[in-house]
Scaffold this motif. Structure first.
Motif, PDB file in Angstrom:
ATOM      1  N   UNK A 131      41.014  49.220  45.498  1.00 14.82           N
ATOM      2  CA  UNK A 131      39.797  50.036  45.406  1.00 14.82           C
ATOM      3  C   UNK A 131      38.927  49.837  46.635  1.00 14.82           C
ATOM      4  N   UNK A 132      38.820  48.596  47.092  1.00 12.97           N
ATOM      5  CA  UNK A 132      37.999  48.328  48.272  1.00 12.97           C
ATOM      6  C   UNK A 132      38.497  49.147  49.459  1.00 12.97           C
ATOM      7  N   UNK A 133      39.803  49.212  49.626  1.00 16.51           N
ATOM      8  CA  UNK A 133      40.369  49.985  50.738  1.00 16.51           C
ATOM      9  C   UNK A 133      40.218  51.488  50.505  1.00 16.51           C
ATOM     10  N   UNK A 134      40.560  51.949  49.291  1.00 15.81           N
ATOM     11  CA  UNK A 134      40.536  53.382  49.022  1.00 15.81           C
ATOM     12  C   UNK A 134      39.131  53.968  48.987  1.00 15.81           C
ATOM     13  N   UNK A 135      38.147  53.141  48.700  1.00 15.58           N
ATOM     14  CA  UNK A 135      36.764  53.624  48.636  1.00 15.58           C
ATOM     15  C   UNK A 135      36.015  53.432  49.951  1.00 15.58           C
ATOM     16  N   UNK A 136      36.740  53.180  51.041  1.00 17.89           N
ATOM     17  CA  UNK A 136      36.090  53.023  52.348  1.00 17.89           C
ATOM     18  C   UNK A 136      35.195  54.211  52.690  1.00 17.89           C
ATOM     19  N   UNK A 137      35.618  55.460  52.475  1.00 13.29           N
ATOM     20  CA  UNK A 137      34.705  56.573  52.793  1.00 13.29           C
ATOM     21  C   UNK A 137      33.389  56.505  52.009  1.00 13.29           C
ATOM     22  N   UNK A 138      33.453  56.093  50.745  1.00 14.33           N
ATOM     23  CA  UNK A 138      32.230  55.946  49.946  1.00 14.33           C
ATOM     24  C   UNK A 138      31.351  54.825  50.496  1.00 14.33           C
ATOM     25  N   UNK A 139      31.975  53.713  50.863  1.00 16.20           N
ATOM     26  CA  UNK A 139      31.219  52.585  51.418  1.00 16.20           C
ATOM     27  C   UNK A 139      30.533  53.002  52.718  1.00 16.20           C
ATOM     28  N   UNK A 140      31.242  53.742  53.565  1.00 15.69           N
ATOM     29  CA  UNK A 140      30.653  54.202  54.825  1.00 15.69           C
ATOM     30  C   UNK A 140      29.505  55.175  54.563  1.00 15.69           C
ATOM     31  N   UNK A 141      29.647  56.035  53.559  1.00 16.90           N
ATOM     32  CA  UNK A 141      28.558  56.953  53.206  1.00 16.90           C
ATOM     33  C   UNK A 141      27.350  56.180  52.685  1.00 16.90           C
ATOM     34  N   UNK A 142      27.590  55.108  51.919  1.00 15.31           N
ATOM     35  CA  UNK A 142      26.482  54.267  51.432  1.00 15.31           C
ATOM     36  C   UNK A 142      25.779  53.583  52.599  1.00 15.31           C
ATOM     37  N   UNK A 143      26.556  53.161  53.588  1.00  9.51           N
ATOM     38  CA  UNK A 143      25.958  52.539  54.771  1.00  9.51           C
ATOM     39  C   UNK A 143      25.110  53.552  55.543  1.00  9.51           C
ATOM     40  N   UNK A 144      25.610  54.787  55.691  1.00  6.99           N
ATOM     41  CA  UNK A 144      24.824  55.831  56.372  1.00  6.99           C
ATOM     42  C   UNK A 144      23.544  56.127  55.593  1.00  6.99           C
TER      43      UNK A 144
END
Length: 160
Positions: A131-144
């Protein structure tokens, strides 16, 4: 080397008042990135908000663990880590925290386990390395989202 002099931090109530008074001016800067994040979450979870909130609840307990930073780097590289360390959470506490029926959470957790996004250890639910790997786009959006919110509030403070 001389230390940089910074202004003292404003109390949270003062910041909230400043944000509230400038909201008509700053709303676009706050809401645009939030919409991007929530739209991506909706797509990632095929429109199932409960599954997103379940994963978010498990993620919160994961990032609170003292070993999260080191294990997240290992999860990114696809090492042998099955699940990230967590302070632990369970179906009952997730149901209470998101205000959903326990049976609904149980069914959706079972699906998330089958997807490989949650690892069950007894009653504890853990965020999987997958999940940590597959949700990278979500994590990057949260960082933005976090950066944009910081920029907007920083601008409010500069004008005050």
């Amino acid at each position: 080397m001389p230390q940089e002099i910074t202004e003292p931090r404003k109390p949270r109530a003062s910041l909230l008042n400043l944000v509230a008074s400038d909201y008509p001016v700053i709303a676009g800067g706050l809401l645009g990135p939030l919409m991007e994040f929530l739209s991506l979450a909706r797509t990632t979870f095929s429109g199932d908000t409960d599954k997103f909130l379940i994963m978010l609840a498990v993620a919160i307990r994961t990032v609170e663990h003292e070993d999260f930073a080191a294990s997240s780097r290992q999860a990114e590289t696809g090492g042998s880590l099955e699940a990230l360390p967590s302070l632990g959470t369970n179906i009952r506490s997730i149901a209470e925290s998101i205000g959903a029926p326990r049976e609904t959470i149980r069914r959706k957790v079972a699906h998330l386990v089958r997807e490989g996004w949650i690892v069950r250890r007894g009653n504890d639910l853990n965020y999987s390395a997958l999940a940590y790997r597959e949700f990278t786009p979500l994590r990057l959006a949260a960082e933005r989202l976090a950066v944009r919110n910081y920029e907007v509030v920083d601008e409010v403070l500069r004008r005050s």
